[in-house]
Design an enzyme around this catalytic site. Structure first.
Site, short mmCIF file in Angstrom:
data_model
loop_
_atom_site.label_atom_id
_atom_site.label_comp_id
_atom_site.label_asym_id
_atom_site.label_seq_id
_atom_site.Cartn_x
_atom_site.Cartn_y
_atom_site.Cartn_z
N LYS A 147 -15.14 17.04 11.01
CA LYS A 147 -16.13 16.92 12.07
C LYS A 147 -16.41 18.31 12.64
O LYS A 147 -15.65 18.83 13.43
CB LYS A 147 -15.64 15.96 13.15
CG LYS A 147 -15.55 14.55 12.61
CD LYS A 147 -15.00 13.55 13.59
CE LYS A 147 -14.96 12.20 12.91
NZ LYS A 147 -13.79 11.42 13.22
N GLU A 186 -6.12 -3.73 -0.87
CA GLU A 186 -6.50 -4.86 -0.02
C GLU A 186 -7.64 -5.69 -0.61
O GLU A 186 -7.99 -6.73 -0.10
CB GLU A 186 -6.93 -4.34 1.37
CG GLU A 186 -5.79 -3.80 2.23
CD GLU A 186 -5.47 -2.34 1.97
OE1 GLU A 186 -5.83 -1.81 0.89
OE2 GLU A 186 -4.85 -1.71 2.84
N TRP A 205 -20.86 15.78 10.31
CA TRP A 205 -19.74 15.42 9.45
C TRP A 205 -19.90 16.09 8.09
O TRP A 205 -20.96 16.00 7.48
CB TRP A 205 -19.68 13.90 9.26
CG TRP A 205 -19.19 13.16 10.46
CD1 TRP A 205 -19.09 13.67 11.73
CD2 TRP A 205 -18.74 11.81 10.52
NE1 TRP A 205 -18.60 12.71 12.57
CE2 TRP A 205 -18.38 11.55 11.86
CE3 TRP A 205 -18.59 10.79 9.58
CZ2 TRP A 205 -17.88 10.32 12.28
CZ3 TRP A 205 -18.11 9.57 9.99
CH2 TRP A 205 -17.75 9.33 11.33
N THR A 228 0.87 -1.18 0.00
CA THR A 228 0.00 0.00 0.00
C THR A 228 0.90 1.23 0.00
O THR A 228 2.08 1.12 0.34
CB THR A 228 -0.89 0.03 1.26
OG1 THR A 228 -0.02 0.05 2.40
CG2 THR A 228 -1.77 -1.19 1.35
P1 ADP Z 1 -5.87 1.86 -5.19
O1 ADP Z 1 -4.43 1.52 -5.16
O2 ADP Z 1 -6.78 0.96 -5.92
O3 ADP Z 1 -6.15 3.32 -5.45
P2 ADP Z 1 -5.52 2.23 -2.56
O4 ADP Z 1 -5.41 1.08 -1.68
O5 ADP Z 1 -4.34 3.05 -2.89
O6 ADP Z 1 -6.21 1.62 -3.78
O7 ADP Z 1 -6.62 3.23 -2.09
C1 ADP Z 1 -7.92 2.80 -1.85
C2 ADP Z 1 -8.75 3.95 -1.41
O8 ADP Z 1 -8.97 4.85 -2.50
C3 ADP Z 1 -10.13 3.55 -1.01
O9 ADP Z 1 -10.15 3.06 0.31
C4 ADP Z 1 -10.88 4.86 -1.16
O10 ADP Z 1 -10.67 5.72 -0.06
C5 ADP Z 1 -10.23 5.47 -2.36
N1 ADP Z 1 -11.03 5.21 -3.56
C6 ADP Z 1 -10.86 4.24 -4.47
N2 ADP Z 1 -11.79 4.33 -5.44
C7 ADP Z 1 -12.58 5.39 -5.12
C8 ADP Z 1 -13.72 6.01 -5.72
N3 ADP Z 1 -14.25 5.60 -6.85
N4 ADP Z 1 -14.26 7.07 -5.07
C9 ADP Z 1 -13.75 7.53 -3.92
N5 ADP Z 1 -12.67 7.00 -3.32
C10 ADP Z 1 -12.10 5.95 -3.90
#
Ligand code: ADP
Length: 542
Positions: free
Chosen positions: A439, A330, A444, A185
């Site tokens: 917040k 994940e 929120w 990550t």
């Molecule tokens: P990726 O590598 O697929 O971007 P990450 O693990 O880096 O995944 O990040 C995942 C996070 O990105 C999610 O938990 C969410 O907060 C955000 N995210 C992914 N897709 C979207 C979406 N379509 N709209 C809003 N947030 C998103």
């Protein structure tokens, strides 16, 4: 009583061998780092992946060993995906946009045995060579003619190694739960943590990518993953394309609007996947240069919320349908996709757009629910928002080497760290990341809502909203925005625009214009940096 079906394990090697037989002539086209466009077929890719497996065995790589890649989307990276995982080792894709110290950290943490790199990253590796001395060798993904004179120990040439073996190799069969890929990550909080995919989870995830209600990838498609192969396996594209025989188009190192557009047109791409920031660049290029698409049909937008203005531009101006999708490393990564249901056939354009702003409904294989602070289930009414929990066969059960400890709830749910609503039809909408929500006086405020509205204001290119401490309300929103080139937009214009869609208490207390916003290695707004930069910001309302 057990069923009497064959217990053949789900293997990644079967995907490429299936493609070699059933989609033998389908092409994989790559813009190479060396310059020219390279094209070959899935059959060629399968043969070269087998050859690569023999190279690995010769180098002493065994089952379970980690082999790293620092590479763009391209055909050699495909061979590594299949060759490494297929022979039973673990392909560890590294995001080159991480800080050099983070890259060194994860190479050591993963205990990578070898590292394969594109020419682009040789200078980066020279910089950290002293910190990654446990590597047995670095393989430069090029031919003899392009080998650099680099100051790296144990350097090999990819094509020279490949020339030393043939493709006569039988993939081994083993437990489908065996690890195949490792992806860290981005580590916006603390050190990056490793997500370890299995053959089983990866093959099952590929089915989801190929379902009509998922990404809908199929044989008719020519797919260009703009999302990099070091970013959650390019959202599963390299596997799904082999499964359905979609032609693949790989952009290599050139991700700017002009280069992506050119490739889309010359290769007649029909579907593409990427994060909003890359689409922003592509759309800006197309508008400035008065370009239109001749073949593009669908775009999958995920990784961050797709702004309304972006969905509208794609659909109305460029006649490309948008599928908004959500997921995370994940989750392999796909969790939801915003495809319409048959009941939506007659909805108005306005209602359709409102629905498309949601991240969509779960694909089969993903269970989801929202809960409050005490872990109690919240209703699916489209209004109640809470922590989004997921479970399923392609969702992590824990990080590599136990980092972060036990991460699932007692009944097996994984907390995504996102806050969301779910409507009665099962459409989920992310309102925020739990760390980013503002917040204010017990209410929120969704930073995503405010940002979405802000980028819809004429003259605004990008926007981030963060919480700033406030003596009366605990936190209040501060909007940090980037103007489009030569735009004259003022703070008042922006606030007036926001008033059209936001309640008074949701409006930012102040607006700051900056030349650019910081991003994470995966292209998301780097809010931790903004929060620390503006933590002492004096709001005019204090
Ligand atoms: P990726 O590598 O697929 O971007 P990450 O693990 O880096 O995944 O990040 C995942 C996070 O990105 C999610 O938990 C969410 O907060 C955000 N995210 C992914 N897709 C979207 C979406 N379509 N709209 C809003 N947030 C998103």
């Amino acid at each position: 009583m057990l069923g009497l079906m064959q217990d053949r394990p789900l293997m990644i090697s079967d995907l490429i061998e299936f493609a070699a037989i059933h989609h033998a002539k389908e092409e994989i086209v790559s813009r190479t780092v060396e310059g020219p466009i390279h094209r070959y077929t899935f059959k060629d890719c399968a043969a070269r992946s087998r050859q690569l497996a023999k190279v690995l065995i010769k180098l002493g790589v065994g089952q379970g060993d980690r082999v790293a890649t620092l590479a763009w989307n391209g055909y050699r990276h495909m061979e590594l995906y299949y060759g490494i995982s297929g022979m039973g080792a673990i392909c560890h894709t590294i995001n080159p946009r991480l800080f050099p110290e983070q890259i060194a950290y994860i190479v050591n943490h993963a205990e990578d045995k070898y590292l394969f790199t594109d020419l682009t990253f040789v200078p980066l590796l020279e910089k950290i060579a002293g910190q990654i001395q446990k590597l047995k060798g670095i393989i430069i993904m090029t031919d003899d003619a392009h080998m650099p004179k680099a100051n790296l120990p144990n350097m090999f040439c990819y094509e020279t190694l490949m020339a030393g073996v043939d493709d006569d190799y039988q993939w081994p069969l083993f437990d489908e739960r065996t690890a195949c890929m490792l992806c860290y990550t981005s580590g916006t909080t603390g050190n990056p943590k490793g997500v370890l995919f299995s053959h089983r989870s990866t093959v099952l995830h590929s089915f989801a990518v190929c379902t009509k209600d998922g990404v809908g990838m199929c044989n008719e498609d020519t797919v260009l993953p703009v999302v990099p192969m070091f970013h959650v396996n390019a959202w599963g594209t390299p596997y799904a394309a082999a499964m359905c025989g979609a032609k693949m188009v790989m952009p290599g190192a050139k991700m700017d609007g002009a280069s992506i557009y050119e490739l889309m047109e010359t290769e007649q791409v029909t579907v593409s996947l990427g994060v909003p920031t890359v689409w922003m660049m592509l759309l800006a290029y197309m508008k400035e240069n008065n370009k239109k698409f001749s073949s593009m049909k669908r775009t999958i937008i995920g990784g961050a919320a797709a702004p309304k203005s972006m969905i509208e531009t794609f659909e109305k101006e460029f006649k490309v349908s948008v599928i908004h999708a959500w997921g995370m490393t994940e989750m392999s990564p796909i969790g939801t996709a915003c495809n319409m249901k048959k009941t939506h056939k007659s909805i108005s354009a306005v209602d359709k757009l409102r629905l498309q702003l949601k991240q969509g409904r779960a694909v089969y294989g993903v269970d989801m629910k929202i809960v409050d602070g005490e872990g109690q289930d919240l209703p699916w009414d489209g209004k109640a928002f809470g922590n989004l929990l997921v479970r399923g066969p392609w969702i992590t059960s824990g990080y590599f080497k136990g980092e972060g400890g036990q991460i699932l709830t007692k009944d097996g749910w994984f907390d995504t760290g996102d806050v969301a609503t779910i409507d009665p039809d099962g459409y989920m909408q992310i309102t925020d990341r739990s760390k980013d929500v503002i917040k204010s006086g017990g209410e929120w405020i969704s930073s995503i809502d405010v940002e979405n509205s802000a980028v819809g204001c004429p003259g605004i290119a990008e926007a981030a909203v963060i919480a700033v401490p406030h003596p009366k309300w605990d936190e209040r929103p501060l909007l940090i925005a980037v103007k489009k080139k030569d735009a004259q937009v003022t703070k008042e214009d922006l606030l007036n625009h926001l008033k059209k869609t936001l309640a008074k208490w949701q409006l930012p207390d102040d607006v700051v214009f900056v030349n650019e916003l910081p991003h994470t290695a995966t292209g998301k707004l780097l809010k931790t940096q903004l929060r620390s930069q503006y933590k002492n910001y004096k709001l005019p309302t204090v």
